[in-house]
Design a protein around this motif. Structure first.
Motif, PDB file in Angstrom:
ATOM      1  N   ASP A  53       0.825  -1.206   0.000  1.00 51.75           N
ATOM      2  CA  ASP A  53       0.000   0.000   0.000  1.00 51.75           C
ATOM      3  C   ASP A  53       0.861   1.258   0.000  1.00 51.75           C
ATOM      4  O   ASP A  53       0.496   2.273  -0.600  1.00 51.75           O
ATOM      5  N   ARG A  56       1.890   2.182  -3.533  1.00 53.37           N
ATOM      6  CA  ARG A  56       0.820   2.349  -4.494  1.00 53.37           C
ATOM      7  C   ARG A  56       0.864   3.772  -5.068  1.00 53.37           C
ATOM      8  O   ARG A  56       1.089   4.729  -4.360  1.00 53.37           O
ATOM      9  N   ARG A  57       0.625   3.871  -6.355  1.00 57.82           N
ATOM     10  CA  ARG A  57       0.638   5.173  -7.013  1.00 57.82           C
ATOM     11  C   ARG A  57      -0.736   5.844  -6.900  1.00 57.82           C
ATOM     12  O   ARG A  57      -1.749   5.174  -6.916  1.00 57.82           O
ATOM     13  N   GLU A  58      -0.728   7.136  -6.794  1.00 52.70           N
ATOM     14  CA  GLU A  58      -1.974   7.914  -6.741  1.00 52.70           C
ATOM     15  C   GLU A  58      -2.098   8.628  -8.105  1.00 52.70           C
ATOM     16  O   GLU A  58      -1.448   9.627  -8.342  1.00 52.70           O
ATOM     17  N   ASP A  59      -2.928   8.096  -8.989  1.00 55.91           N
ATOM     18  CA  ASP A  59      -3.051   8.642 -10.340  1.00 55.91           C
ATOM     19  C   ASP A  59      -4.215   9.633 -10.476  1.00 55.91           C
ATOM     20  O   ASP A  59      -4.469  10.128 -11.545  1.00 55.91           O
ATOM     21  N   GLU A  60      -4.933   9.877  -9.429  1.00 54.48           N
ATOM     22  CA  GLU A  60      -6.114  10.736  -9.557  1.00 54.48           C
ATOM     23  C   GLU A  60      -5.805  12.168  -9.324  1.00 54.48           C
ATOM     24  O   GLU A  60      -5.007  12.731  -8.775  1.00 54.48           O
TER      25      GLU A  60
END
Length: 60
Positions: A53, A56-60
């Motif tokens: 976690d 994890r990438r945050e693409d939003e």
């Protein structure tokens, strides 16, 4: 004649209990894990999940 009166029902039940206990011991040896082993595996899984976690990438 050796021995006394034997209750056949009690003898049968005692024999069946002994057989169940032996079968249970075999299964515990094959499949059982101690409480400490279960806790260690749960902690390792939680650590791996947290690591995943964190990456994890945050693409939003």
């Amino acid at each position: 004649m050796a021995g006394g009166v034997v209750n056949l029902r009690a003898a049968r039940k005692a024999r069946e209990r002994a057989e169940k206990r032996a079968r249970g011991d075999e299964n515990a040896a094959k499949f059982g894990r101690t409480k400490a082993q279960k806790a260690r595996e749960a902690a390792e899984a939680a650590r791996a999940r947290d690591t995943l976690d964190a990456h994890r990438r945050e693409d939003e």
